[in-house]
Design a protein around this motif. Structure first.
Motif, PDB file in Angstrom:
ATOM      1  N   GLU A 212       0.843  -0.994   0.162  1.00  0.00           N
ATOM      2  CA  GLU A 212      -0.012  -0.104  -0.191  1.00  0.00           C
ATOM      3  C   GLU A 212       0.850   1.352  -0.082  1.00  0.00           C
ATOM      4  N   ARG A 213       1.995   1.079   0.302  1.00  0.00           N
ATOM      5  CA  ARG A 213       3.027   2.370   0.190  1.00  0.00           C
ATOM      6  C   ARG A 213       4.332   1.965  -0.555  1.00  0.00           C
ATOM      7  N   ALA A 214       4.404   2.585  -1.783  1.00  0.00           N
ATOM      8  CA  ALA A 214       5.661   2.499  -2.577  1.00  0.00           C
ATOM      9  C   ALA A 214       5.674   3.609  -3.469  1.00  0.00           C
ATOM     10  N   PHE A 215       7.020   3.743  -3.985  1.00  0.00           N
ATOM     11  CA  PHE A 215       7.342   4.825  -4.974  1.00  0.00           C
ATOM     12  C   PHE A 215       8.047   3.918  -6.176  1.00  0.00           C
ATOM     13  N   ILE A 216       7.477   4.239  -7.279  1.00  0.00           N
ATOM     14  CA  ILE A 216       8.228   3.803  -8.438  1.00  0.00           C
ATOM     15  C   ILE A 216       9.001   5.120  -9.189  1.00  0.00           C
ATOM     16  N   ASN A 217      10.348   4.896  -9.462  1.00  0.00           N
ATOM     17  CA  ASN A 217      11.210   6.067 -10.024  1.00  0.00           C
ATOM     18  C   ASN A 217      11.702   5.543 -11.438  1.00  0.00           C
ATOM     19  N   HIS A 218      11.123   5.669 -12.273  1.00  0.00           N
ATOM     20  CA  HIS A 218      11.570   5.485 -13.838  1.00  0.00           C
ATOM     21  C   HIS A 218      12.094   6.507 -14.520  1.00  0.00           C
ATOM     22  N   SER A 219      13.006   7.080 -13.542  1.00  0.00           N
ATOM     23  CA  SER A 219      13.578   8.452 -14.417  1.00  0.00           C
ATOM     24  C   SER A 219      12.734   9.450 -14.420  1.00  0.00           C
ATOM     25  N   GLY A 220      12.596  10.009 -15.496  1.00  0.00           N
ATOM     26  CA  GLY A 220      11.342  11.437 -15.667  1.00  0.00           C
ATOM     27  C   GLY A 220      10.089  10.836 -15.290  1.00  0.00           C
ATOM     28  N   ALA A 222       7.274   8.701 -12.761  1.00  0.00           N
ATOM     29  CA  ALA A 222       7.349   8.281 -11.416  1.00  0.00           C
ATOM     30  C   ALA A 222       5.850   8.006 -10.864  1.00  0.00           C
ATOM     31  N   TYR A 223       5.606   7.207 -10.021  1.00  0.00           N
ATOM     32  CA  TYR A 223       4.163   6.915  -9.585  1.00  0.00           C
ATOM     33  C   TYR A 223       4.460   6.812  -7.866  1.00  0.00           C
ATOM     34  N   ALA A 224       3.640   7.369  -7.145  1.00  0.00           N
ATOM     35  CA  ALA A 224       3.472   7.548  -5.442  1.00  0.00           C
ATOM     36  C   ALA A 224       2.368   6.628  -5.157  1.00  0.00           C
ATOM     37  N   LEU A 225       2.681   5.444  -4.528  1.00  0.00           N
ATOM     38  CA  LEU A 225       1.326   4.813  -4.122  1.00  0.00           C
ATOM     39  C   LEU A 225       1.641   5.027  -2.604  1.00  0.00           C
ATOM     40  N   GLY A 226       0.150   5.517  -2.244  1.00  0.00           N
ATOM     41  CA  GLY A 226       0.086   5.896  -0.734  1.00  0.00           C
ATOM     42  C   GLY A 226       1.013   6.874  -0.423  1.00  0.00           C
ATOM     43  N   GLY A 233       2.689  12.149   1.634  1.00  0.00           N
ATOM     44  CA  GLY A 233       2.922  11.805   0.517  1.00  0.00           C
ATOM     45  C   GLY A 233       4.368  11.787   0.410  1.00  0.00           C
ATOM     46  N   TRP A 234       4.786  11.548  -0.592  1.00  0.00           N
ATOM     47  CA  TRP A 234       6.417  11.611  -1.164  1.00  0.00           C
ATOM     48  C   TRP A 234       6.946  12.641  -1.460  1.00  0.00           C
ATOM     49  N   GLU A 235       7.886  13.047  -0.864  1.00  0.00           N
ATOM     50  CA  GLU A 235       8.459  14.515  -1.137  1.00  0.00           C
ATOM     51  C   GLU A 235       9.258  14.556  -2.617  1.00  0.00           C
ATOM     52  N   ILE A 236       8.843  15.406  -3.563  1.00  0.00           N
ATOM     53  CA  ILE A 236       9.480  15.293  -4.804  1.00  0.00           C
ATOM     54  C   ILE A 236      10.191  16.690  -5.256  1.00  0.00           C
ATOM     55  N   GLY A 237      11.235  16.901  -5.822  1.00  0.00           N
ATOM     56  CA  GLY A 237      11.724  17.980  -6.101  1.00  0.00           C
ATOM     57  C   GLY A 237      11.832  18.185  -7.610  1.00  0.00           C
ATOM     58  N   ILE A 238      11.538  19.180  -8.202  1.00  0.00           N
ATOM     59  CA  ILE A 238      11.907  19.380  -9.754  1.00  0.00           C
ATOM     60  C   ILE A 238      12.984  20.165 -10.152  1.00  0.00           C
ATOM     61  N   PRO A 239      13.967  19.751 -10.647  1.00  0.00           N
ATOM     62  CA  PRO A 239      15.309  20.420 -10.892  1.00  0.00           C
ATOM     63  C   PRO A 239      15.195  21.544 -11.697  1.00  0.00           C
ATOM     64  N   ASP A 240      16.034  22.497 -11.674  1.00  0.00           N
ATOM     65  CA  ASP A 240      16.114  23.758 -12.416  1.00  0.00           C
ATOM     66  C   ASP A 240      16.671  23.270 -13.845  1.00  0.00           C
ATOM     67  N   PRO A 241      16.073  23.382 -14.977  1.00  0.00           N
ATOM     68  CA  PRO A 241      16.468  22.956 -16.319  1.00  0.00           C
ATOM     69  C   PRO A 241      17.701  23.871 -16.788  1.00  0.00           C
ATOM     70  N   SER A 242      17.972  24.895 -16.034  1.00  0.00           N
ATOM     71  CA  SER A 242      19.304  25.628 -16.381  1.00  0.00           C
ATOM     72  C   SER A 242      20.518  25.193 -15.377  1.00  0.00           C
ATOM     73  N   ARG A 252       4.605  17.163  -2.631  1.00  0.00           N
ATOM     74  CA  ARG A 252       4.266  15.861  -2.110  1.00  0.00           C
ATOM     75  C   ARG A 252       3.221  14.992  -3.112  1.00  0.00           C
ATOM     76  N   LEU A 253       3.672  13.879  -3.255  1.00  0.00           N
ATOM     77  CA  LEU A 253       2.881  13.044  -4.222  1.00  0.00           C
ATOM     78  C   LEU A 253       2.096  12.099  -3.647  1.00  0.00           C
ATOM     79  N   HIS A 254       0.884  11.642  -3.762  1.00  0.00           N
ATOM     80  CA  HIS A 254       0.244  10.785  -2.974  1.00  0.00           C
ATOM     81  C   HIS A 254      -0.998   9.949  -3.997  1.00  0.00           C
ATOM     82  N   ASP A 255      -0.867   8.760  -4.125  1.00  0.00           N
ATOM     83  CA  ASP A 255      -1.357   8.136  -5.091  1.00  0.00           C
ATOM     84  C   ASP A 255      -1.729   8.871  -6.517  1.00  0.00           C
ATOM     85  N   ARG A 256      -0.516   9.183  -6.960  1.00  0.00           N
ATOM     86  CA  ARG A 256      -0.644   9.904  -8.106  1.00  0.00           C
ATOM     87  C   ARG A 256       0.769   9.933  -8.805  1.00  0.00           C
TER      88      ARG A 256
END
Length: 346
Positions: A212-220, A222-226, A233-242, A252-256
């Motif tokens: 019921e709780r998992a995080f799949i990270n396929h590079s770009g 991802a899915y946050a389960l629970g 939620g699972w704390e996610i960061g977005i890098p600066d493209p520059s 935070r990502l939760h079931d998304r």
């Protein structure tokens, strides 16, 4: 589902926990109080090289054995998708379909039929900026070649390649479970949607195994389960493209699901300049309106396809497309380094 020059959109950055061109999992372990974990669940993180990159899965289970078994099943699902849909495996359904272009429809797995039909709906939803038939343009720009530097395609070459691009060339016979390409020069690449599909299949495998709780990270992608214990939620960061080592936003990502597209990490070199890999099917040239687009959606399939398709839209068109959609959020960085957040009104 393959590597180009520079980092691929889905190349795992091992030392930082980054998720390729897009997301960084900032924390995945439970909080500790007085030296003891809050939750009794066992947390296991494993990584495997799949689909041209390193995929990581973090899962909480009743025991380490339970979590490990669930993760193994998830990896098996992703491997099954790769065997069918990889552009780089000669006997995959996609490779066989491309070789039969202009000659005949061939029998393919039902999952391939399903994903082509999904792709067709995303082509309509993005008004053509997402298109799995863009492979001839990818080849023209040198993304399938190991040579470097590459040559700039001529206007005539781009026009000729565009004649072979379009879902009108892709046919499926659902009842007979067959698919084909009407133009002998047409080719498809499911890399912009199959990764998300594989992540969704892995999520279902984890759920069936009782996780019921998992995080799949396929590079770009991802899915946050629970969520991790005692968190929302699972704390996610977005890098600066520059400056990809710096984060410009966290959430935070939760079931998304989340997926980031950017032209700054997978590229070819032409005339001493980097040319990004996300091509606009309308123009046959790289999209330039955005530096990156991170899309949140209910499924990884949607996030993967739409982050690619919406990347090629000008900001006003992007805003309109997202607002007309259902349950989507986009965090975009424009070519002028403006940060824009957009939510759907559906």
């Amino acid at each position: 589902m393959g590597a180009g020059e520079g980092y691929t959109r889905r190349e795992f950055l091992r030392m930082s926990g980054r998720a390729g061109a897009g997301l960084a999992l900032l924390s995945s372990v439970p909080y500790f109080l007085n030296g003891s974990a809050i939750a009794p669940e066992a947390c296991v993180t494993r990584a495997q090289y799949l689909m041209g990159t390193v995929v990581t899965i973090t899962a909480y289970g009743e025991s380490r054995a339970h979590a490990n078994e669930a993760i193994s099943r998830a990896f098996d699902e992703m491997r099954r998708v790769d065997e069918m849909m990889s552009l780089y495996k000669p006997e995959s359904d996609v490779s066989r379909l491309n070789r039969a272009a202009g000659r005949e429809a061939i029998g393919v797995d039902s999952s391939v039929i399903e994903i082509i039909e999904h792709a067709r709906s995303f082509t309509l939803a993005t008004e053509g900026t997402f298109d799995i038939s863009i492979e001839p343009l990818m080849e023209l720009w040198g993304f399938r070649s190991q040579q470097s530097p590459h040559e700039m395609p001529t206007d005539t070459q781009i026009r000729n390649a565009l004649e072979t691009v379009g879902m009108k060339h892709v046919v499926v016979e659902c009842a007979a479970q067959r698919a084909g390409l009407l133009n002998r020069h047409a080719r498809i690449d499911l890399g912009g949607i199959a990764v998300g599909y594989s992540v969704d299949r892995a999520v279902e495998a984890l759920r069936r195994a009782g996780v019921e709780r998992a995080f799949i990270n396929h590079s770009g992608d991802a899915y946050a389960l629970g969520a991790p214990p005692e968190r929302d939620g699972w704390e996610i960061g977005i890098p600066d493209p520059s400056c990809p080592s710096e984060m410009i936003a966290t959430f935070r990502l939760h079931d998304r699901a989340a997926s980031t597209s950017g032209n700054y990490e997978k590229y070819v070199t032409i005339d001493d300049s980097r040319v990004g890999h996300i091509l606009d099917p309308h123009t046959g040239r790289p999209g330039r309106a955005l530096l990156s687009a991170t899309l949140l959606a209910p499924t990884a399939l949607e996030a993967d396809a739409l982050s690619t398709g919406l990347f090629c839209k000008e900001l006003n068109a992007l805003q309109e497309a997202v607002k007309r959609s259902n349950c989507l959020e986009v965090f975009a960085v424009t070519e002028d380094n403006e940060q824009v957040s957009i939510r759907s009104t559906g």
